[in-house]
Design a protein around this motif. Structure first.
Motif, short mmCIF file in Angstrom:
data_model
loop_
_atom_site.label_atom_id
_atom_site.label_comp_id
_atom_site.label_asym_id
_atom_site.label_seq_id
_atom_site.Cartn_x
_atom_site.Cartn_y
_atom_site.Cartn_z
N ILE A 422 0.86 -1.18 0.00
CA ILE A 422 0.00 0.00 0.00
C ILE A 422 0.90 1.23 0.00
O ILE A 422 2.02 1.18 0.51
CB ILE A 422 -0.92 -0.04 1.24
N ILE A 423 0.41 2.31 -0.59
CA ILE A 423 1.18 3.56 -0.56
C ILE A 423 0.58 4.45 0.52
O ILE A 423 -0.65 4.64 0.55
CB ILE A 423 1.08 4.31 -1.91
N SER A 424 1.40 4.98 1.37
CA SER A 424 0.86 5.90 2.38
C SER A 424 1.51 7.27 2.22
O SER A 424 2.66 7.39 1.80
CB SER A 424 1.10 5.37 3.79
N ILE A 425 0.71 8.29 2.52
CA ILE A 425 1.17 9.68 2.41
C ILE A 425 0.85 10.37 3.74
O ILE A 425 -0.31 10.40 4.15
CB ILE A 425 0.42 10.40 1.28
N HIS A 426 1.87 10.89 4.38
CA HIS A 426 1.65 11.56 5.67
C HIS A 426 1.94 13.04 5.53
O HIS A 426 3.03 13.43 5.07
CB HIS A 426 2.59 10.98 6.74
N THR A 427 0.98 13.86 5.92
CA THR A 427 1.17 15.31 5.87
C THR A 427 0.51 15.94 7.08
O THR A 427 -0.25 15.29 7.79
CB THR A 427 0.54 15.92 4.60
N THR A 555 10.20 -4.67 -6.51
CA THR A 555 11.49 -3.98 -6.44
C THR A 555 11.46 -2.72 -7.31
O THR A 555 11.88 -1.64 -6.87
CB THR A 555 12.61 -4.91 -6.93
N ALA A 556 10.95 -2.87 -8.52
CA ALA A 556 10.89 -1.71 -9.42
C ALA A 556 9.95 -0.65 -8.86
O ALA A 556 10.22 0.55 -8.93
CB ALA A 556 10.42 -2.16 -10.81
N LEU A 557 8.85 -1.11 -8.29
CA LEU A 557 7.89 -0.15 -7.72
C LEU A 557 8.51 0.59 -6.55
O LEU A 557 8.33 1.79 -6.40
CB LEU A 557 6.63 -0.89 -7.26
N GLN A 558 9.26 -0.12 -5.73
CA GLN A 558 9.94 0.52 -4.60
C GLN A 558 10.88 1.60 -5.10
O GLN A 558 10.94 2.69 -4.52
CB GLN A 558 10.75 -0.53 -3.81
N ALA A 559 11.61 1.29 -6.15
CA ALA A 559 12.54 2.27 -6.70
C ALA A 559 11.79 3.50 -7.21
O ALA A 559 12.23 4.63 -7.02
CB ALA A 559 13.35 1.63 -7.83
N GLU A 560 10.65 3.29 -7.84
CA GLU A 560 9.87 4.43 -8.36
C GLU A 560 9.32 5.27 -7.21
O GLU A 560 9.39 6.50 -7.24
CB GLU A 560 8.69 3.90 -9.19
N ILE A 564 9.56 9.62 -5.08
CA ILE A 564 8.41 10.51 -4.89
C ILE A 564 8.41 10.99 -3.44
O ILE A 564 8.27 10.19 -2.52
CB ILE A 564 7.08 9.79 -5.18
N PRO A 565 8.57 12.29 -3.23
CA PRO A 565 8.57 12.80 -1.85
C PRO A 565 7.21 12.56 -1.21
O PRO A 565 6.18 12.57 -1.89
CB PRO A 565 8.82 14.31 -2.02
N SER A 566 7.23 12.33 0.05
CA SER A 566 6.05 12.17 0.91
C SER A 566 5.32 10.85 0.70
O SER A 566 4.36 10.55 1.40
CB SER A 566 5.04 13.32 0.73
N ALA A 567 5.75 10.01 -0.24
CA ALA A 567 5.09 8.72 -0.44
C ALA A 567 5.96 7.59 0.11
O ALA A 567 7.18 7.64 -0.02
CB ALA A 567 4.82 8.48 -1.92
N THR A 568 5.32 6.62 0.70
CA THR A 568 6.04 5.47 1.24
C THR A 568 5.32 4.21 0.80
O THR A 568 4.10 4.11 0.94
CB THR A 568 6.05 5.50 2.79
N LEU A 569 6.07 3.27 0.25
CA LEU A 569 5.49 1.96 -0.08
C LEU A 569 5.60 1.09 1.16
O LEU A 569 6.70 0.83 1.65
CB LEU A 569 6.24 1.32 -1.25
N ILE A 570 4.46 0.69 1.67
CA ILE A 570 4.45 -0.10 2.91
C ILE A 570 4.18 -1.56 2.57
O ILE A 570 3.23 -1.88 1.86
CB ILE A 570 3.36 0.42 3.87
N ASP A 571 5.04 -2.40 3.10
CA ASP A 571 4.83 -3.84 3.01
C ASP A 571 4.15 -4.22 4.33
O ASP A 571 4.81 -4.29 5.37
CB ASP A 571 6.18 -4.55 2.84
N LEU A 572 2.86 -4.44 4.28
CA LEU A 572 2.11 -4.67 5.51
C LEU A 572 2.59 -5.94 6.22
O LEU A 572 2.61 -6.00 7.45
CB LEU A 572 0.61 -4.75 5.21
#
Lengths: 724, 221
Positions: A422-427, A555-560, A564-572
């Protein structure tokens, strides 16, 4: 006790999150969109039968949606909050060519007569802004297939939240009632697994509890032969449990189900107290060491259980409170029930002072460290050569791996959002979050084109940021924009007033534009749950979640995403494992501190040799049991660690008694009482080891091995000296 | 009362009864007409794997003029296919109550041309869907479907014939007034659905099939 409210919210047992990823997991546990989905796989059914079944399920109040579903393309099918603000949901074309393309599409849409609903929709929203926004937010996968392995698939969405096991049970039961007992129907999905697991756990827990209780009862009757002693064995634990529940009710609003389950397990050690007393009474042994030794054991056990009160998680605090209060009350009740009349001949009073009572008058046997050393060595070697800890919670599920594999394939083919990433964005602010969302969405459309991702779902599709909304309003208010549309409509062959509802709205917004807020969406019953699962506020600010579909390369998605600032790919899954690992470290730290306190306590009450011998016996037991349990189960889970705490308590109990010096008669009475305690514990937990539920099986296995090892080490850690 | 009056009364009553009975009976010609219409429907053929050109026109209250599409019609095991060639390419496939629609369209986000396919389960109570279902039924020989949902009337008999279908359900008739079919021998030539007020004639759709096996456009009624 009547006020007891039991809950099953797993977050009560989770430690406070220490990373943003853990915060997301903790916040969203049991609430993600996938937790409400049930897959119904139908074999050997005609399409009409499948449709009839789908219609039946739709009519049930337990389910909000059943796919595939032909949603009519009408404005009535569009959530009203989105329909009213449709001009904000997308960019209207800003040139004539784009309008011509869109209006040509609408002409083609009308080619088969066009019912009134479609005509009205086209007239009011020729660009299909609302429909396309919903389409982008609802399912970004182009063509979910509802066939899998020659089966028709129905995707059913339950109204019950993922963690609400009671409501899920009602929903799954309703679904099974509709489907009947048809062998050609199979159900998949976490609500089904959770409900079936709960039923299995309840069934097995009841079965094994009853079996263990009956076995223990038979044993106690066989051993003591009198009803008052049988009652005397049961009452202390029963009173302790009741007192523990009362304490929970007073201290907490709700009690967790796991607290009760494991609390009773930890309280099981209290059965040893009356067993010791009655065993000594049967041997007519006036052992002055009995109660002082038991008090030392009780105090040591209490230290470990009280340590849970400092764990920082409500679930463990409840467990500590329940077990501590239960132990104290059970000991007091045991003392009351087994107290003999006082007098000069009374030499077995529970209130003897410990330091005087632990003097050893005679020595005809000696303690030896050899067995403990040997067993500890084996244990250490074993621990060094096996996976020590099992942090993967999925190993604790009893669901058939083949079913889980099919589940994964079904989700992929249905285009359901990924359950793991999932992608999470914290602001800090909502506006910042929505703008970040939009920026990520723009980049993710590039990932769709490149094939790295098959789809995603972002709240910004139906809730644009204020900046985007203002930009769209500015376009509406542009003097030439409406004129361009009218010219394009005329060129496409439409009647002058064909789009009157649309142009009237446009003119009204030119004078008085509206704004779409998150509250508008939350107040819409069709959208509330979807919005809550995608965007929420907590103490740290705002968190936005983007759900992913069809990830081709993590892996490729993590690199992408890293770019991107403020976005985090979370491995639940990895996050859950890290939380378990952190939880385990916290638990081990607490138990380590408890061990240190117990060591000081025992060292202050016993002679040095006896203290060392008792502690070495316990240490060897824990090391050996831990090694065996880790080897047989590919690592120790949190529950195994709690079971080891119980093993340590029982082992200390046996070691303290076997470490007593005394004459042959006293030693025989001690041996028999410890034997009775060990047999009773072994009986109960060995039955539990036959359970198919991994947690119960692990608990039974660990304690069974531990009790056996502790008893044998205590028993053979003392040898009789040869006569001179 | 005199005897003669009684006789006259009896004759008069018998005559009235006979006349009313004759008014209620279906005439043999009417029975034959319905039977012929059903036989005609049952006899319709559309050869598989033999593409034919078609022209589709529509009149819609939103549009000033009649719009037109041209393409190729074919049938195989995967269903009935309408490949539209002009003015914009589009492929429609109707099979077992489901329509699949594929079009090229510009994605306004990625600015790339891509094929968008939407699949819909056709609903009988939706007039637009019903038109598609009838078309598929006629061209795949499923006359039972047509007869179960429509009243059928034979307008013109002979080698060049005309049939009229009207929905049995009153709710549907409000939106789908009728479907007119015309053809030559056992070949469907024209399919025309009319919606709303027939007299206004502002909402209809027509498919004309150019079947070289039966006729050219000069044989159209």
């Amino acid at each position: 006790m009547l006020r007891l409210q039991v809950s099953y919210d797993l977050t009560a047992f989770l430690p406070p999150p220490s990373t943003p990823a853990q915060s997301v997991l903790s916040d969203r546990l049991g609430q993600g969109p996938g937790t409400q989905l049930i897959f119904v796989a139908l074999s050997d059914k005609q399409a009409t039968e499948v449709q009839a079944i789908a219609a039946q399920i739709r009519s049930s109040a337990h389910f909000s949606r059943v796919l595939p579903e032909e949603v009519p393309i009408t404005k009535q099918a569009i959530p009203q909050s989105l329909w009213r603000h449709r001009l904000l949901l997308g960019d209207l074309p800003d040139n004539a060519e784009q309008w011509q393309e869109i209006l040509a599409q609408r002409t083609d849409d009308l080619m088969f007569g066009g019912d009134q609903d479609l005509l009205q929709l086209i007239a009011a929203d020729p660009s299909f802004l609302a429909l396309e926004a919903i389409d982008r937010f609802g399912s970004a996968v182009a063509d979910p297939t509802f066939h899998f392995a020659d089966q028709h698939i129905l995707l059913v969405q339950s109204r019950a939240a993922g963690f609400d096991i009671e409501a899920q049970t009602a929903a799954v039961s309703a679904l099974r009632a509709i489907l009947g007992s048809d062998d050609q129907v199979k159900l998949y999905g976490s609500p089904v697994y959770g409900v079936d697991l709960q039923a299995t756990v309840r069934q097995e827990a009841t079965l094994f509890s009853v079996a263990a209780s009956i076995a223990l009862l038979i044993f106690v009757i066989f051993r003591f032969r009198t009803w008052h002693r049988v009652l005397g064995v049961a009452l202390p634990v029963a009173c302790g449990a009741a007192a523990g529940v009362c304490a929970l009710t007073l201290a907490f609003d709700t009690t967790h189900g796991i607290t009760l389950a494991f609390g009773f397990t930890l309280l099981g050690i209290a059965i040893d107290y009356p067993l010791h007393v009655y065993s000594h009474q049967l041997e007519k042994d006036e052992n002055t060491h009995l109660w002082p030794t038991m008090r030392l054991g009780i105090a040591s056990t209490l230290v470990a259980y009280i340590a849970f009160l400092f764990s920082g998680t409500e679930g463990l605090q409840q467990l500590g409170l329940f077990a501590s209060v239960g132990i104290i009350v059970a000991a007091l009740v045991c003392a009351f029930l087994t107290a003999r009349p006082t007098g000069p001949e009374a030499t077995n009073s529970p209130v003897d002072l410990p330091s005087e009572a632990i003097a050893e008058p005679q020595r005809d046997s000696q303690l030896t460290f050899l067995p403990s050393l040997a067993v500890a060595t084996v244990g250490i070697i074993g621990l060094l050569n096996t996976s020590l800890f099992a942090d993967d919670l999925s190993t604790l599920t009893p669901v058939d791996p083949a079913i889980l594999e099919t589940d994964v394939q079904l989700r992929a083919s249905m285009g359901v959002t990924d359950a793991r990433y999932i992608i999470s964005i914290h602001t800090q602010t909502l506006e910042e979050n929505l703008q970040a969302n939009e920026s990520i969405v723009e980049q993710f459309y590039g990932l769709l084109t490149s094939g790295l991702l098959e789809g995603f779902r972002s709240i910004s599709e139906i809730l644009p940021s204020q900046a985007t909304q203002q930009r769209r309003v500015d376009l509406l208010q542009h003097s030439q924009a409406l004129k361009r549309f009218n010219e394009a409509a005329d060129a496409a062959g439409f009647q002058p007033e064909a789009f009157a509802p649309f142009t009237d709205l446009w003119r009204a917004w030119q004078q008085n534009p509206k704004s779409l807020s998150i509250d508008d969406l939350k107040q819409d019953p069709q959208l509330n749950a979807l919005v809550e699962s995608s965007l929420y506020e907590n103490q740290a600010g705002w968190t936005g979640l983007i759900y992913l579909q069809g990830i081709h390369s993590v892996t490729a998605l993590q690199a992408e995403v890293a770019q991107i600032p403020s976005a985090t790919l979370i491995d639940l899954k990895a996050t859950a494992n890290s939380m378990v690992a952190g939880y385990r470290e916290r638990l081990l730290t607490l138990l380590g501190l408890a061990l240190a306190v117990v060591t000081v306590l025992i060292g202050s009450q016993l002679r040095l040799m006896r203290a060392l011998w008792s502690l070495s016996t316990v240490a060897a037991t824990v090391l050996f049991t831990g090694a065996v349990s880790a080897w047989m189960q590919s690592g120790l889970s949190l529950f195994d660690i709690m079971a080891l705490a119980l093993v340590a308590g029982l082992g200390l109990d046996y070691a303290l008694f076997y470490g007593l010096d005394g004459d042959q008669a006293q030693h025989k009475a001690t041996k028999n009482s410890v034997q009775v305690c060990a047999i009773s514990s072994l009986l109960v937990f060995s039955i539990l080891a036959f359970s198919s539920i991994p947690v119960l099986h692990g608990l039974g296995l660990t304690v069974s091995v531990g009790v056996s090892c502790a008893y044998l080490l205590a028993r053979y850690g003392r040898y009789t000296k040869a006569p001179n | 009362m005199p005897r003669q009056v009684y006789v006259l009364l009896i004759i008069g009553v018998c005559g009235i009864c006979t006349a009313s009975l004759m008014a209620q009976e279906v005439s043999p010609e009417k029975v034959n007409e319905v039977a012929n219409a059903q036989m005609l429907l049952a006899s319709l053929t559309f050869p598989a794997n033999q593409p034919m050109a078609f022209v589709q026109r529509q009149r819609n209250p939103l549009l000033r003029n009649i719009s037109e599409q041209q393409g190729i019609l074919s049938k195989d095991d995967a269903g009935l296919h309408m490949q539209v060639i002009t003015p914009r390419e589009e492929r429609r496939t109707i099979h077992q109550g489901k329509v699949s629609l594929s079009r090229q369209r510009m994605d306004r986000r990625t600015h790339t041309l891509r094929t968008v396919t939407r699949a819909s389960q056709l609903q009988i109570d939706n007039p637009t869907h019903l038109v598609l279902l009838v078309l598929e039924a006629l061209l795949t020989g499923d006359d039972a479907f047509v007869q179960s949902h429509f009243n059928i009337a034979l307008i013109t008999a002979g080698r060049t014939w005309q049939l009229e279908l009207k929905p049995k359900q009153p709710e549907l008739r409000e939106q789908l007034s009728r479907i007119q079919l015309s053809g030559y021998d056992s070949h469907l030539r024209t399919f025309r659905s009319e919606h709303g007020d027939i007299a206004e004639a502002n909402r209809w759709m027509e498919v004309v099939i150019d079947n070289p096996a039966c006729c050219s456009s000069r044989n159209s009624p």
